[in-house]
Design a protein around this motif. Sequence first.
Motif, PDB file in Angstrom:
ATOM      1  N   ILE A  49      64.952 -41.918   1.763  1.00 16.37           N
ATOM      2  CA  ILE A  49      65.174 -42.975   2.757  1.00 16.37           C
ATOM      3  C   ILE A  49      64.240 -42.777   3.947  1.00 16.37           C
ATOM      4  O   ILE A  49      63.679 -43.726   4.479  1.00 16.37           O
TER       5      ILE A  49
ATOM      6  N   LYS B  22      61.294 -41.534   3.881  1.00 15.84           N
ATOM      7  CA  LYS B  22      59.971 -42.015   3.482  1.00 15.84           C
ATOM      8  C   LYS B  22      59.928 -43.532   3.509  1.00 15.84           C
ATOM      9  O   LYS B  22      58.968 -44.124   3.981  1.00 15.84           O
ATOM     10  N   ALA B  23      60.999 -44.156   2.975  1.00 14.44           N
ATOM     11  CA  ALA B  23      61.010 -45.608   2.919  1.00 14.44           C
ATOM     12  C   ALA B  23      60.948 -46.195   4.325  1.00 14.44           C
ATOM     13  O   ALA B  23      60.234 -47.175   4.557  1.00 14.44           O
ATOM     14  N   GLN B  24      61.680 -45.606   5.265  1.00 17.79           N
ATOM     15  CA  GLN B  24      61.657 -46.159   6.616  1.00 17.79           C
ATOM     16  C   GLN B  24      60.346 -45.827   7.319  1.00 17.79           C
ATOM     17  O   GLN B  24      59.864 -46.609   8.125  1.00 17.79           O
ATOM     18  N   MET B  25      59.780 -44.661   6.996  1.00 21.94           N
ATOM     19  CA  MET B  25      58.475 -44.345   7.575  1.00 21.94           C
ATOM     20  C   MET B  25      57.430 -45.336   7.087  1.00 21.94           C
ATOM     21  O   MET B  25      56.519 -45.713   7.812  1.00 21.94           O
TER      22      MET B  25
END
Lengths: 267, 283
Positions: free
Chosen positions: A177, A179-182
């Motif tokens: 998560i 990584k996804a938000q980054m």
Amino acid sequence: MLREITLGQYYPADSPIHKLDPRTKLFTTMIYIISIFCFKGPVAFAVITAALAMVIYLSKVPFSYMVRGLKTIVFILIFAGILNLFMTPGRELVSFWKLTISYEGAKNASLMLFRMIYLIIGTSVMTLTTTPNQLTDGLEAALKPMKKIKVPVHEIAMMMSIALRFIPILIEETDKIMKAQMARGADFESGGLIKKTKAMIPLLVPLFVSAFRRANDLALAMEARCYSGGEGRTKMLPLKYENRDRITYVISIVYLVAICVLRRFPF
Amino acid sequence: MSLILDNISHIYSRGDAYEKKALDGVSLKIEDGEFIGIIGHTGSGKSTLIQHLNGLLKATEGSIYFNGQDIYDKDYDLRDLRMQVGMVFQYPEHQLFDETVFKDVCFGPRNQGLPEKDVTLRAYEALKNVGLDEKYYDVSPFELSGGQKRRAAIAGVVAMKPQVLVLDEPTAGLDPQGRDEILDMIAENHQRYGNTVILVSHSMEDVAKYVDRIIVMDDGQVRFDGEPKVVFRHYKELEEIGLAAPQVTYLMHDLKNAGYPVSCDATTVDEAKNEIMKMLGRR
Ligand SMILES: Nc1ncnc2c1ncn2[C@@H]1O[C@H](COP(=O)(O)OP(=O)(O)OP(=O)(O)O)[C@@H](O)[C@H]1O
Ligand SMILES: [Mg+2]
């Protein structure tokens, strides 16, 4: 990035220590802990060190793994060491400025440091060579007598194994998560406390949602397989003592007796 | 303007019992405006590869150049790179977090530092593009169905208008109609904005239908790289690494082996139909 947390993590290897029954390992670890708190004299110290070194060697786990657990408590170790060193009254050993190190202080500090370090390394050997499942199985078996006084041993063991099982899953999920938000431009590092806390929302909300989803799925799956607690439940891999376990029991008792006997001698 | 990967290797958990070489000397050049499909069996390193494209994973060896700049340079702004290389992860619906779908889609554009008006515009545009009905804009993302969540999550990345859009199995677990709608939408956007699209997929049919270049991954290495019809000529080798060619490729090969004068390059149903009609007309 989050996978580096290893305190209490299993290290797969094919060694005689890995093969031992978890109950044996729990018992031996207890004996070991007793020994490092009740020994006296340099000979006993040498015996303990030799025993630990032997077990580490047999376990085939790289030594660096054992020490990794120490890193997290280095600060506490140093702090406690310094306190012990300067605060113990007694015969003066060295003194400078306003500080005095007493003979007893030096002894206490080194003894304490040694005990903490040996304690961490010794228990690491157990957690590194035993899978969480085996560990909870062992605990359940060891605590079985408590059932008589209505302690829900099976339930506690089950909760423990589920919790242990979920730690790596949640770590992985957090990683994903994050990584996804980054990738959507989230910034978890810069800014003050308030900004940083706010930045955690996009991470924490999905994490909680997924934890609940997983808990729900797991509960359903358990129910679908007619899980109904520990009553009458058999194990796929029942714990069974082998010869190596009997030998280990004997060795560890002899070891404890030796440490106790050594207390009576001045060396 | 391009994305260049120079001899990239990636090793997970370096130096312990779980060490795993997931990428092994991958070199690629991705030009602007390409529509690329990445295929490969489970565990071949597809997800690992694409996470290098926006710097979420750092290569153990090798370098990556985006528009001529080395992204591993000390003063390279990785956050800026992530704005330009948009990434839709596997199961992106798990990253939804805000109170409403609309607010969630605004997250990306707002992080780009756009004025609030543009943020709203972008979000509307993206949600319309992914074909999510307007009545869902103001409901909690957790009340949507799986497919709708997926759309909302994709919109969250599309709204950032990235120069390169990377999608990791965007259609996994969707019904055939939902799958086609999402892929059509991606292809349409590609036509409209001319952005680069990189699509990771397990479906040979989808890849054959939409992309103009296929990269085949096998055990951390690039096995084939080229136009679909060229790559699918190697259908025997593809089978060896646990993949397959589209069904029509097999049909055309069967026809040819049965003595019909057809070319085996058709990879989609339409192409196959044309080819067969041509043959029938010719006879
Ligand atoms: N965080 C990680 N730590 C260690 N190993 C990993 C990690 N992520 C992936 N791997 C390993 O790297 C290899 C490549 O994984 P990757 O996720 O890139 O495969 P993939 O091609 O995307 O597969 P799939 O089609 O199943 O999504 C696998 O063998 C996997 O076990
Ligand atoms: Mg993947």
